[in-house]
Scaffold this motif. Sequence first.
Motif, PDB file in Angstrom:
ATOM      1  N   PHE A 127       0.895  -1.397  -0.079  1.00 47.34           N
ATOM      2  CA  PHE A 127      -0.063   0.039  -0.103  1.00 47.34           C
ATOM      3  C   PHE A 127       0.990   1.178  -0.096  1.00 47.34           C
ATOM      4  CE2 PHE A 127      -4.290  -1.413   2.152  1.00 47.34           C
ATOM      5  CZ  PHE A 127      -4.330  -2.527   1.195  1.00 47.34           C
ATOM      6  N   ASP A 128       0.437   2.421  -0.686  1.00 46.15           N
ATOM      7  CA  ASP A 128       1.127   3.520  -0.561  1.00 46.15           C
ATOM      8  C   ASP A 128       0.792   4.282   0.941  1.00 46.15           C
ATOM      9  OD1 ASP A 128      -1.364   4.874  -0.694  1.00 46.15           O
ATOM     10  OD2 ASP A 128      -1.081   5.220  -2.837  1.00 46.15           O
ATOM     11  N   TYR A 129       1.431   5.135   1.178  1.00 47.32           N
ATOM     12  CA  TYR A 129       1.501   5.886   2.510  1.00 47.32           C
ATOM     13  C   TYR A 129      -0.220   6.289   2.742  1.00 47.32           C
ATOM     14  CZ  TYR A 129       6.385   5.742   2.741  1.00 47.32           C
ATOM     15  OH  TYR A 129       7.866   5.522   2.846  1.00 47.32           O
ATOM     16  N   ALA A 130      -0.758   6.887   1.591  1.00 53.42           N
ATOM     17  CA  ALA A 130      -2.198   7.247   1.670  1.00 53.42           C
ATOM     18  C   ALA A 130      -3.085   6.440   2.044  1.00 53.42           C
ATOM     19  CB  ALA A 130      -2.448   8.147   0.553  1.00 53.42           C
ATOM     20  N   GLU A 131      -3.157   5.053   1.432  1.00 50.95           N
ATOM     21  CA  GLU A 131      -3.997   4.141   1.504  1.00 50.95           C
ATOM     22  C   GLU A 131      -3.761   3.436   2.930  1.00 50.95           C
ATOM     23  OE1 GLU A 131      -7.364   2.151   0.890  1.00 50.95           O
ATOM     24  OE2 GLU A 131      -6.630   3.385  -0.594  1.00 50.95           O
ATOM     25  N   ALA A 132      -2.431   3.381   3.313  1.00 48.32           N
ATOM     26  CA  ALA A 132      -2.265   2.691   4.705  1.00 48.32           C
ATOM     27  C   ALA A 132      -2.902   3.750   5.880  1.00 48.32           C
ATOM     28  CB  ALA A 132      -0.788   2.445   5.049  1.00 48.32           C
ATOM     29  N   GLY A 133      -2.676   5.152   5.493  1.00 45.32           N
ATOM     30  CA  GLY A 133      -3.437   6.041   6.313  1.00 45.32           C
ATOM     31  C   GLY A 133      -4.723   6.009   6.634  1.00 45.32           C
ATOM     32  N   ARG A 134      -5.501   5.539   5.382  1.00 40.50           N
ATOM     33  CA  ARG A 134      -6.835   5.331   5.379  1.00 40.50           C
ATOM     34  C   ARG A 134      -7.299   4.001   6.321  1.00 40.50           C
ATOM     35  NH1 ARG A 134      -6.301   8.046   0.397  1.00 40.50           N
ATOM     36  NH2 ARG A 134      -6.149   6.268  -0.675  1.00 40.50           N
ATOM     37  N   VAL A 135      -6.523   2.965   6.002  1.00 42.04           N
ATOM     38  CA  VAL A 135      -6.690   1.660   6.851  1.00 42.04           C
ATOM     39  C   VAL A 135      -6.719   2.184   8.467  1.00 42.04           C
ATOM     40  CG1 VAL A 135      -5.976  -0.338   7.314  1.00 42.04           C
ATOM     41  CG2 VAL A 135      -6.255   0.537   4.959  1.00 42.04           C
ATOM     42  N   LEU A 136      -5.391   2.723   8.739  1.00 44.59           N
ATOM     43  CA  LEU A 136      -5.516   3.106  10.227  1.00 44.59           C
ATOM     44  C   LEU A 136      -5.912   4.553  10.570  1.00 44.59           C
ATOM     45  CD1 LEU A 136      -1.545   1.843  10.180  1.00 44.59           C
ATOM     46  CD2 LEU A 136      -3.907   0.586  10.824  1.00 44.59           C
ATOM     47  N   ASP A 137      -6.515   5.097   9.751  1.00 44.78           N
ATOM     48  CA  ASP A 137      -7.352   6.610  10.087  1.00 44.78           C
ATOM     49  C   ASP A 137      -6.206   7.327  10.554  1.00 44.78           C
ATOM     50  OD1 ASP A 137      -9.366   8.336  10.336  1.00 44.78           O
ATOM     51  OD2 ASP A 137      -9.902   7.835  12.267  1.00 44.78           O
ATOM     52  N   ILE A 138      -5.132   7.409   9.955  1.00 42.94           N
ATOM     53  CA  ILE A 138      -4.150   8.579  10.468  1.00 42.94           C
ATOM     54  C   ILE A 138      -3.502   9.227   8.877  1.00 42.94           C
ATOM     55  CG2 ILE A 138      -3.328   7.644  12.510  1.00 42.94           C
ATOM     56  CD1 ILE A 138      -0.727   6.472  11.039  1.00 42.94           C
ATOM     57  N   SER A 139      -2.720  10.255   9.110  1.00 39.02           N
ATOM     58  CA  SER A 139      -2.468  10.808   7.754  1.00 39.02           C
ATOM     59  C   SER A 139      -1.098  10.081   7.196  1.00 39.02           C
ATOM     60  CB  SER A 139      -2.122  12.366   8.095  1.00 39.02           C
ATOM     61  OG  SER A 139      -0.345  12.278   8.603  1.00 39.02           O
ATOM     62  N   ALA A 140      -1.118  10.410   5.770  1.00 45.76           N
ATOM     63  CA  ALA A 140       0.099   9.542   5.156  1.00 45.76           C
ATOM     64  C   ALA A 140       1.439   9.987   5.667  1.00 45.76           C
ATOM     65  CB  ALA A 140      -0.155   9.975   3.580  1.00 45.76           C
ATOM     66  N   ASP A 141       1.429  11.456   5.990  1.00 43.17           N
ATOM     67  CA  ASP A 141       2.550  12.064   6.519  1.00 43.17           C
ATOM     68  C   ASP A 141       3.273  11.421   7.755  1.00 43.17           C
ATOM     69  OD1 ASP A 141       2.792  13.776   4.261  1.00 43.17           O
ATOM     70  OD2 ASP A 141       1.923  15.343   5.591  1.00 43.17           O
ATOM     71  N   MET A 142       1.874  11.293   8.392  1.00 37.29           N
ATOM     72  CA  MET A 142       2.202  10.159   9.965  1.00 37.29           C
ATOM     73  C   MET A 142       2.851   8.840   9.415  1.00 37.29           C
ATOM     74  SD  MET A 142       2.060  10.740  13.184  1.00 37.29           S
ATOM     75  CE  MET A 142       0.966  11.848  13.612  1.00 37.29           C
ATOM     76  N   ILE A 143       2.357   8.106   8.577  1.00 36.14           N
ATOM     77  CA  ILE A 143       2.742   7.019   8.286  1.00 36.14           C
ATOM     78  C   ILE A 143       4.204   6.986   7.873  1.00 36.14           C
ATOM     79  CG2 ILE A 143       2.529   5.010   6.573  1.00 36.14           C
ATOM     80  CD1 ILE A 143       0.314   4.930   8.146  1.00 36.14           C
ATOM     81  N   ALA A 144       4.551   7.950   6.757  1.00 35.57           N
ATOM     82  CA  ALA A 144       5.934   8.371   6.281  1.00 35.57           C
ATOM     83  C   ALA A 144       7.033   8.482   7.551  1.00 35.57           C
ATOM     84  CB  ALA A 144       5.889   9.374   5.472  1.00 35.57           C
ATOM     85  N   ALA A 145       6.322   9.371   8.327  1.00 34.52           N
ATOM     86  CA  ALA A 145       7.358   9.742   9.528  1.00 34.52           C
ATOM     87  C   ALA A 145       7.609   8.649  10.460  1.00 34.52           C
ATOM     88  CB  ALA A 145       6.645  11.194  10.520  1.00 34.52           C
ATOM     89  N   ARG A 146       6.684   7.977  10.839  1.00 34.45           N
ATOM     90  CA  ARG A 146       6.882   6.717  11.734  1.00 34.45           C
ATOM     91  C   ARG A 146       7.560   5.698  11.164  1.00 34.45           C
ATOM     92  NH1 ARG A 146       0.812   6.470  14.530  1.00 34.45           N
ATOM     93  NH2 ARG A 146       1.081   8.470  15.880  1.00 34.45           N
ATOM     94  N   LEU A 147       7.520   5.317   9.911  1.00 38.82           N
ATOM     95  CA  LEU A 147       8.227   4.376   9.341  1.00 38.82           C
ATOM     96  C   LEU A 147       9.604   4.652   9.072  1.00 38.82           C
ATOM     97  CD1 LEU A 147       6.016   3.134   6.373  1.00 38.82           C
ATOM     98  CD2 LEU A 147       6.385   1.982   8.407  1.00 38.82           C
ATOM     99  N   ILE A 148       9.891   5.954   9.115  1.00 37.64           N
ATOM    100  CA  ILE A 148      11.428   6.279   9.093  1.00 37.64           C
ATOM    101  C   ILE A 148      11.806   6.119  10.436  1.00 37.64           C
ATOM    102  CG2 ILE A 148      12.889   8.528   9.068  1.00 37.64           C
ATOM    103  CD1 ILE A 148      11.071   9.590   6.699  1.00 37.64           C
ATOM    104  N   ARG A 149      11.006   6.541  11.612  1.00 35.92           N
ATOM    105  CA  ARG A 149      11.734   6.410  12.937  1.00 35.92           C
ATOM    106  C   ARG A 149      11.719   4.700  13.424  1.00 35.92           C
ATOM    107  NH1 ARG A 149       7.977  10.481  14.309  1.00 35.92           N
ATOM    108  NH2 ARG A 149       6.570   9.412  14.994  1.00 35.92           N
ATOM    109  N   ILE A 150      10.744   3.905  12.833  1.00 29.14           N
ATOM    110  CA  ILE A 150      10.865   2.661  12.989  1.00 29.14           C
ATOM    111  C   ILE A 150      12.168   1.989  12.354  1.00 29.14           C
ATOM    112  CG2 ILE A 150       9.739   0.421  12.364  1.00 29.14           C
ATOM    113  CD1 ILE A 150       6.950   2.001  12.747  1.00 29.14           C
ATOM    114  N   SER A 151      12.410   2.400  11.016  1.00 22.39           N
ATOM    115  CA  SER A 151      13.526   1.947  10.250  1.00 22.39           C
ATOM    116  C   SER A 151      14.717   2.358  10.866  1.00 22.39           C
ATOM    117  CB  SER A 151      13.493   2.255   8.836  1.00 22.39           C
ATOM    118  OG  SER A 151      12.613   1.846   8.157  1.00 22.39           O
ATOM    119  N   ALA A 152      14.903   3.491  11.578  1.00 22.18           N
ATOM    120  CA  ALA A 152      16.162   3.960  12.084  1.00 22.18           C
ATOM    121  C   ALA A 152      16.311   3.068  13.567  1.00 22.18           C
ATOM    122  CB  ALA A 152      16.010   5.531  12.452  1.00 22.18           C
ATOM    123  N   ALA A 153      14.996   2.936  14.132  1.00 22.63           N
ATOM    124  CA  ALA A 153      15.425   2.056  15.401  1.00 22.63           C
ATOM    125  C   ALA A 153      15.800   0.966  15.160  1.00 22.63           C
ATOM    126  CB  ALA A 153      13.856   2.395  16.526  1.00 22.63           C
TER     127      ALA A 153
END
Length: 179
Positions: A127-153
């Motif tokens: 899924f792209d960030y927008a569609e994943a955001g719609r599934v989880l009811d959060i913004s695409a920007d939030m998905i992108a930011a959290r995935l960056i933090r998760i990857s770094a961690a």
Amino acid sequence: MQAEDFHDQIRPGLIAHLPRLKRFADVVVGERAGATALLRRALNVMLAEQHRYRRDRALDAWAFAEIYATWLAEVSDAEDPEAQQSIAEGSLAALIGRDADWETVRFLAGLPVEHRLMLLLVYGEGFDYAEAGRVLDISADMIAARLIRISAAFADRLCAARRRKRTAGAEAVDRSNLS
């Protein structure tokens, strides 16, 4: 095509997506028996309220969102919501498979459910960030930011594990030289 005809196609579509929906429920709940029960309850809701499905949305994304919403409603009704969101390493390893790397399993088990679902939706389901955001009811920007933090961690955790292994290996060599 009549609206009734279109909605009659939801059942076969859901059946076609069952393996993916099951995997999603597995990651949400963290163990197979509870995931099967969640999936069954969510499918009953989807079929009973299939009129809420809109043609402009992918059926799988709608179904993932419905499973997640069903789980969230159940968790919010639970006495201990935090306990409902944790996942045991052994259960997660069983879901991932025999070849699971334990460092990866430990890391994923420690993530909040929403973060594990982001990883699954974006990297596992494509899924792209927008569609994943719609599934989880959060913004695409939030998905992108959290995935960056998760990857770094995760990268930090893997580097730390490698350092521990190298240090343990060096200590073992030093001890053998003392003998």
